[in-house]
Design an enzyme around this catalytic site. Structure first.
Site, PDB file in Angstrom:
ATOM      1  N   ASN A  86      33.197  -0.447 -24.391  1.00 23.09           N
ATOM      2  CA  ASN A  86      34.547  -0.930 -24.719  1.00 23.09           C
ATOM      3  C   ASN A  86      34.951  -2.145 -23.893  1.00 23.09           C
ATOM      4  OD1 ASN A  86      35.447   0.414 -26.925  1.00 23.09           O
ATOM      5  ND2 ASN A  86      36.562   1.998 -25.821  1.00 23.09           N
ATOM      6  N   TYR A  87      34.157  -2.462 -22.839  1.00 21.62           N
ATOM      7  CA  TYR A  87      34.359  -3.731 -22.148  1.00 21.62           C
ATOM      8  C   TYR A  87      33.261  -4.672 -22.648  1.00 21.62           C
ATOM      9  CZ  TYR A  87      37.542  -1.312 -18.914  1.00 21.62           C
ATOM     10  OH  TYR A  87      38.587  -0.600 -18.371  1.00 21.62           O
ATOM     11  N   ARG A  88      33.270  -4.903 -23.915  1.00 24.16           N
ATOM     12  CA  ARG A  88      32.202  -5.636 -24.606  1.00 24.16           C
ATOM     13  C   ARG A  88      31.862  -6.948 -23.894  1.00 24.16           C
ATOM     14  NH1 ARG A  88      30.022  -4.092 -29.292  1.00 24.16           N
ATOM     15  NH2 ARG A  88      32.040  -3.717 -30.251  1.00 24.16           N
TER      16      ARG A  88
END
Ligand code: FDA
Length: 499
Positions: A441-443
């Site tokens: 989700n912290y791409r």
């Protein structure tokens, strides 16, 4: 596409009108730009040169999602799936090949079932809307998801999702018990009809590789009627933040699972470092004080630092609102703090040495708008098996680091991206290795990307193992079964594992 969409849905679709039944937005329509920008969070991907979609579909009903998938496939148009638009690399609204966006912003109904401690929430709802809906029904239930209220449920749950009560209850994705999904053939499945493999994949594997998940059934979790927060700021000198952070690294993951104590560390132009120790405790202040006295007395928490409040007020607190405000502010779907940004992440398994920290402070001090968030793991996160869902970062991780830098002017991009790259290089010896893990989700596209469709599993392993560790292979096997033509392709979509 428009003809096909019309024949599938019976909606009038006229490419010359500004919009068609508020479902299709074409490039020549007057609402196209505002709809495109509405939830795009990273202004780095909102520039004149950013590739734009050929059209945007905003389904009002699940049948519109089905039609959009069928018609995109028929016309060989790539799709981007967007719920809340908070993807760090803009992957929900940018593509280098011709594409349409399926934007789920209008599918956001929420049904809370307090009796059964569950809820059905559609992907286009924001976390703020979800927290608000829960608070309307009960002050003793919550949901363990992220702090920023404008994030979309769709992307957040699909990639994991953590917040201030995840040490007690695990990730948002750990608390999903059913889902409704449109597959590559435009068919609708739920957990029972799709089977456990696909259901496993969409909880943390990044849903967009497998289909469009438009609704999720989640478990509500109990929260006490009173929780306590504090936020204590320390600087390097004279407050001795380095020593405190050394101690924090030893204790934060071992604290009671009812206590979440993260740290935001920022530099500034005077080469000073400020560390903010932020706590959420599931209980009253007296208990928090005795827990802190026992495990981390050096922080010197006093009663005057602690504020008791309801859980929903703590949601406001961590979102940066005043706790005196009505929780209706959570219904605002637009994040007022949009900027250009670049972020990266790391997992830490051994405390970083004092020398390591000193070097870190030096680099941090060189960038005024750079900061790190250290999020403690442990608690429930260590009890859940790394194979339970695709998100693998469980026991053995002390904490997660997020590095972040923000800026305003487009021409500053290179300078700030270079800074964060240097920081990431510097810290290499101190963080997880083989693979050097990262949070989906912290791409972060620097980890590696798919150059084209049908990228091999081996090539994609360069970045895939970092996000998913050994779960990557299972994801690729599931992908080969459910999307053999790789229709749901994007720069970091799961490749097909072809044995
Ligand atoms: P967005 O719509 O951009 O989607 C993200 C990805 O999921 C894209 O690849 C997209 O195609 C796919 N996708 C979206 N909806 C889908 C659907 N319905 N079906 C299939 N695929 C879908 N994270 C965290 O864990 N804790 C936190 O506290 C925060 N805080 C935070 C603050 C801010 C300001 C930002 C910008 C981001 C965070 N995040 C975070 C990260 C956040 O969890 C991550 O960006 C999520 O993917 C955001 O979900 P959205 O639906 O908003 O994104």
């Amino acid at each position: 596409f428009l003809k096909c969409f019309h024949s599938q849905t019976n909606l009038s679709v006229d490419s010359n009108s500004s919009s068609s039944s508020n479902v299709i937005f074409t490039t020549n329509g007057s609402s196209y730009t505002s709809v495109l920008q509405s939830s795009a969070q990273n202004l780095r991907f909102a520039t004149a040169s950013t590739p734009k979609p050929q059209l945007i579909v905003r389904p009002l009903h699940e049948s519109h999602i089905q039609a959009a998938v069928i018609c995109s496939r028929k016309n060989s148009i790539n799709i981007r799936i967007r719920s809340g638009g908070h993807d760090y690399e803009g992957l929900s609204y940018v593509s280098n090949i011709p594409f349409v966006i399926i934007d789920l912003a209008n599918l956001r109904s929420i049904k809370i079932d307090v009796e059964n401690k569950t809820a059905w929430v559609e992907s286009g709802a924001t976390l703020g809307e979800l927290y608000h809906a829960i608070a309307e029904e009960s002050n003793t239930y919550g949901f363990p998801a992220g702090s920023c209220p404008t994030m979309g449920v769709g992307g957040h749950l699909g990639g994991g999702g953590f917040g201030t009560i995840f040490r007690k209850y695990g990730l948002a994705a750990d608390n999903v018990i059913d889902a409704r999904i449109v597959d590559v053939n435009g068919r609708i499945f739920d957990r029972k009809s799709t089977g456990e493999e696909l259901f496993w994949a969409i909880r943390g594997g990044g849903g967009a590789s497998f289909g469009i998940i438009f609704a999720w059934k989640i478990n509500l979790v109990p929260v006490p009627s009173i929780v306590t927060v504090f936020d204590i700021g320390k600087t390097l000198e004279p407050a001795g933040a380095t020593k405190l952070l050394q101690k924090w690294q030893l204790v934060a993951d071992k604290l009671s699972d009812t206590l979440f104590l993260d740290v935001v560390i920022a530099g500034n132009s005077n080469n000073t470092i400020a560390a903010s120790f932020r706590a959420l405790f599931l209980g009253v202040s007296e208990e928090l004080l005795s827990t802190m006295e026992e495990s981390f007395p050096e922080l010197g928490v006093e009663r005057k630092d602690c504020t008791e409040m309801s859980w929903i007020q703590s949601v406001l607190y961590f979102a940066g609102f005043s706790t005196r405000e009505s929780y209706d502010v959570l219904l605002n779907r637009t994040n007022p703090y949009k900027s250009s940004f670049k972020a990266k992440s790391d997992y830490v398994k051994e405390p970083i040495s004092e020398k390591g920290l000193q070097g870190l402070w030096k680099i941090l001090g060189e960038e005024e708008s750079g900061y790190m968030i250290w999020t403690p793991y442990g608690g429930r996160m260590s009890e859940i098996s790394e194979f339970e869902i695709p998100f693998p970062h469980r026991s053995g991780n002390l904490y997660l680091i997020q590095y972040m830098v923000t800026w305003e002017a487009e021409e500053e991009t290179e300078e700030h991206v270079n800074w964060i790259t240097r920081l990431y290089e510097y810290i290499t010896p101190f963080v997880s290795k083989n693979p050097r893990s990262a949070y989906l989700n912290y791409r972060d596209l620097d980890l590696g990307i798919n150059m084209n469709e049908n990228e091999s599993y081996e090539q994609a392993s360069v970045w895939g193992l970092k996000y998913f560790n050994s779960n990557f292979k299972r994801l690729a096997q599931i992908k080969a079964q459910v999307d053999p033509s790789d229709f749901f392709w994007y720069k970091q979509s799961i490749p097909l594992f072809l044995s």
